[in-house]
Design a protein around this motif. Structure first.
Motif, PDB file in Angstrom:
ATOM      1  N   SER A   1      30.813  30.539  45.646  1.00  0.00           N
ATOM      2  CA  SER A   1      30.041  30.842  46.859  1.00  0.00           C
ATOM      3  C   SER A   1      30.596  32.076  47.548  1.00  0.00           C
ATOM      4  O   SER A   1      30.069  32.508  48.575  1.00  0.00           O
ATOM      5  CB  SER A   1      30.090  29.650  47.821  1.00  0.00           C
ATOM      6  N   SER A   2      31.667  32.648  46.983  1.00  0.00           N
ATOM      7  CA  SER A   2      32.335  33.807  47.585  1.00  0.00           C
ATOM      8  C   SER A   2      32.268  35.001  46.649  1.00  0.00           C
ATOM      9  O   SER A   2      32.767  34.953  45.520  1.00  0.00           O
ATOM     10  CB  SER A   2      33.803  33.459  47.873  1.00  0.00           C
ATOM     11  N   ASP A   3      31.666  36.091  47.116  1.00  0.00           N
ATOM     12  CA  ASP A   3      31.624  37.314  46.315  1.00  0.00           C
ATOM     13  C   ASP A   3      33.027  37.867  46.074  1.00  0.00           C
ATOM     14  O   ASP A   3      33.304  38.450  45.019  1.00  0.00           O
ATOM     15  CB  ASP A   3      30.773  38.374  47.025  1.00  0.00           C
ATOM     16  N   GLU A   4      33.920  37.669  47.045  1.00  0.00           N
ATOM     17  CA  GLU A   4      35.300  38.136  46.889  1.00  0.00           C
ATOM     18  C   GLU A   4      35.980  37.407  45.737  1.00  0.00           C
ATOM     19  O   GLU A   4      36.680  38.027  44.926  1.00  0.00           O
ATOM     20  CB  GLU A   4      36.082  37.907  48.180  1.00  0.00           C
ATOM     21  N   LYS A   5      35.776  36.081  45.639  1.00  0.00           N
ATOM     22  CA  LYS A   5      36.386  35.326  44.545  1.00  0.00           C
ATOM     23  C   LYS A   5      35.816  35.749  43.199  1.00  0.00           C
ATOM     24  O   LYS A   5      36.533  35.791  42.198  1.00  0.00           O
ATOM     25  CB  LYS A   5      36.182  33.833  44.767  1.00  0.00           C
ATOM     26  N   LEU A   6      34.533  36.086  43.162  1.00  0.00           N
ATOM     27  CA  LEU A   6      33.921  36.557  41.920  1.00  0.00           C
ATOM     28  C   LEU A   6      34.579  37.852  41.454  1.00  0.00           C
ATOM     29  O   LEU A   6      34.868  38.025  40.262  1.00  0.00           O
ATOM     30  CB  LEU A   6      32.419  36.765  42.114  1.00  0.00           C
ATOM     31  N   GLU A   7      34.815  38.753  42.379  1.00  0.00           N
ATOM     32  CA  GLU A   7      35.440  40.023  42.021  1.00  0.00           C
ATOM     33  C   GLU A   7      36.875  39.821  41.556  1.00  0.00           C
ATOM     34  O   GLU A   7      37.331  40.462  40.595  1.00  0.00           O
ATOM     35  CB  GLU A   7      35.401  40.989  43.211  1.00  0.00           C
ATOM     36  N   ARG A   8      37.587  38.918  42.198  1.00  0.00           N
ATOM     37  CA  ARG A   8      38.968  38.662  41.805  1.00  0.00           C
ATOM     38  C   ARG A   8      39.021  37.988  40.425  1.00  0.00           C
ATOM     39  O   ARG A   8      39.944  38.230  39.638  1.00  0.00           O
ATOM     40  CB  ARG A   8      39.659  37.808  42.865  1.00  0.00           C
ATOM     41  N   ALA A   9      38.027  37.161  40.140  1.00  0.00           N
ATOM     42  CA  ALA A   9      37.968  36.528  38.816  1.00  0.00           C
ATOM     43  C   ALA A   9      37.743  37.577  37.730  1.00  0.00           C
ATOM     44  O   ALA A   9      38.307  37.473  36.629  1.00  0.00           O
ATOM     45  CB  ALA A   9      36.857  35.485  38.786  1.00  0.00           C
ATOM     46  N   LYS A  10      36.948  38.597  38.023  1.00  0.00           N
ATOM     47  CA  LYS A  10      36.728  39.671  37.057  1.00  0.00           C
ATOM     48  C   LYS A  10      38.024  40.420  36.776  1.00  0.00           C
ATOM     49  O   LYS A  10      38.276  40.859  35.650  1.00  0.00           O
ATOM     50  CB  LYS A  10      35.656  40.633  37.580  1.00  0.00           C
ATOM     51  N   GLN A  11      38.868  40.566  37.810  1.00  0.00           N
ATOM     52  CA  GLN A  11      40.155  41.231  37.621  1.00  0.00           C
ATOM     53  C   GLN A  11      41.066  40.428  36.690  1.00  0.00           C
ATOM     54  O   GLN A  11      41.958  40.986  36.047  1.00  0.00           O
ATOM     55  CB  GLN A  11      40.836  41.432  38.969  1.00  0.00           C
ATOM     56  N   LEU A  12      40.830  39.103  36.615  1.00  0.00           N
ATOM     57  CA  LEU A  12      41.621  38.249  35.733  1.00  0.00           C
ATOM     58  C   LEU A  12      40.987  38.097  34.350  1.00  0.00           C
ATOM     59  O   LEU A  12      41.488  37.345  33.522  1.00  0.00           O
ATOM     60  CB  LEU A  12      41.798  36.865  36.365  1.00  0.00           C
ATOM     61  N   GLY A  13      39.865  38.800  34.117  1.00  0.00           N
ATOM     62  CA  GLY A  13      39.292  38.818  32.783  1.00  0.00           C
ATOM     63  C   GLY A  13      37.902  38.258  32.632  1.00  0.00           C
ATOM     64  O   GLY A  13      37.338  38.276  31.524  1.00  0.00           O
ATOM     65  N   ALA A  14      37.301  37.745  33.708  1.00  0.00           N
ATOM     66  CA  ALA A  14      35.935  37.234  33.606  1.00  0.00           C
ATOM     67  C   ALA A  14      34.969  38.378  33.299  1.00  0.00           C
ATOM     68  O   ALA A  14      35.097  39.482  33.829  1.00  0.00           O
ATOM     69  CB  ALA A  14      35.512  36.542  34.896  1.00  0.00           C
TER      70      ALA A  14
END
Length: 334
Positions: free
Chosen positions: A192-205
């Motif tokens: 539900s958080s765009d910030e968490k989505l971006e941070r997940a991409k930094q971890l390889g998503a």
């Protein structure tokens, strides 16, 4: 010793920072002087009485890492001074496929890791990976074995497959993301958080979608050509959406229901797509050992969001309850 004790139900504010006796290890047990403990949602549910087998008073906490300071009789393969991480799945049983009737999790009814010392069976301590800090090691056990078993044993993850992890941000979800990426999978997430989505991409998503978006299902389908494996801890009304996203012959592994029950399970969508839906919880000693080996091989570290001193466990659990964390929350034990 100092410990966080739950004597009455009613939420995390019922916890008390108290002086209690240092436990003594019995035969086949060890005493660990803890460096760090880590929070899990299980701890929060226990404070409200929303967990089976409630027994109070109890010291909470399933996760911890520290040094062995005493061993009981018949313990010969663990030495005083050993740096260890604790497997919180006690008395798993004989079958790897499922736990036995005597299985329980450390931290209620057995006194847990929100304390300066904890006694555990000798078979439940493993050598701490040297590349992990004390804090990272404490953050690993419950989330790590849950994620690893769900992906690798129950989910039978293969390299190159598409994996969906709903509700990215929890300790288990983030470790599942890192495990799947390390294994060569294409990982997609929701939040539900765009910030968490971006941070997940930094971890390889590979990509992610905000599930509060009106057309999030369509957006997700644009990102990937169906899902081979879904690792779900959310449940609730979105579970049927996961069924829709799964490829024919796909797998869904569920280990939680933070959004509640699935009220209307659409069975035709399951059997016409030949889906496998599996349950999983915690992990066997074999799962724990293989998880540590996998993390050592790929040098995976748990993502720690925030740390509190032991005496501020109430504040730490309230922070968890607000669901703003991205990763694990730890308790430093002086």
């Amino acid at each position: 010793m100092k410990a966080i004790v739950l004597r009455e139900l009613g939420g995390p504010t019922q916890l008390r920072y108290e002086d209690v006796e240092v436990p003594t290890p019995k035969a086949n047990e060890v005493l660990v002087k803890l460096k760090y403990a880590a929070l899990n949602r299980r701890d929060l549910w226990i404070t409200y009485g929303q967990y089976p087998g409630m027994e109070l008073p109890s010291i909470l906490g399933a996760d911890g890492a520290g040094e062995v300071v005493a061993v009981g009789e018949q313990v010969s393969d663990i030495k005083v001074g050993s740096a260890v991480v604790i497997n919180p799945a006690l008395n798993w049983g004989e079958s790897r496929a499922f736990h036995g009737p005597d299985h329980r999790i450390l931290g209620m009814p057995s006194d847990g890791t929100y304390a300066e010392y904890v006694v555990v069976p000798a078979e439940n301590v493993f050598t701490k990976p040297t590349y992990l800090s004390w804090e990272e090691a404490a953050a690993l056990p419950l989330a790590g074995v849950t994620a690893f078993r769900s992906l690798m044993y129950r989910g039978n993850l293969k390299k190159g497959e598409n994996v969906l992890i709903p509700g990215i941000g929890s300790g288990v979800a983030l470790l599942a993301l890192q495990i799947a990426v390390a294994h060569g999978a294409n990982v997609f997430v929701t939040s539900s958080s765009d910030e968490k989505l971006e941070r997940a991409k930094q971890l390889g998503a590979k990509g992610g979608v905000n599930y509060r978006s009106e057309n999030w299902m369509k957006e997700m389908k644009k990102l990937m050509d169906g899902v081979d494996l879904i690792i779900d801890s959310v449940g609730g009304e979105n579970f049927n959406h996961l069924i829709n996203l799964a490829k024919p012959g796909g797998r869904i592994v569920n280990f939680g229901a933070t959004s509640g029950t699935v009220k209307e399970l659409l069975l035709p969508r399951i059997f016409f797509k030949h889906l496998d839906i599996k349950g999983s919880t915690m992990g066997s000693p074999e799962d724990f050992k293989e998880m540590l080996q996998f993390f050592e091989e790929h040098k995976i570290s748990p993502y720690v969001d925030k740390s509190y001193p032991l005496k501020e466990a109430i504040e730490a659990l309230i922070y968890m309850e607000n669901a703003t964390n991205f990763g694990k929350i730890t308790l430093k034990i002086e």
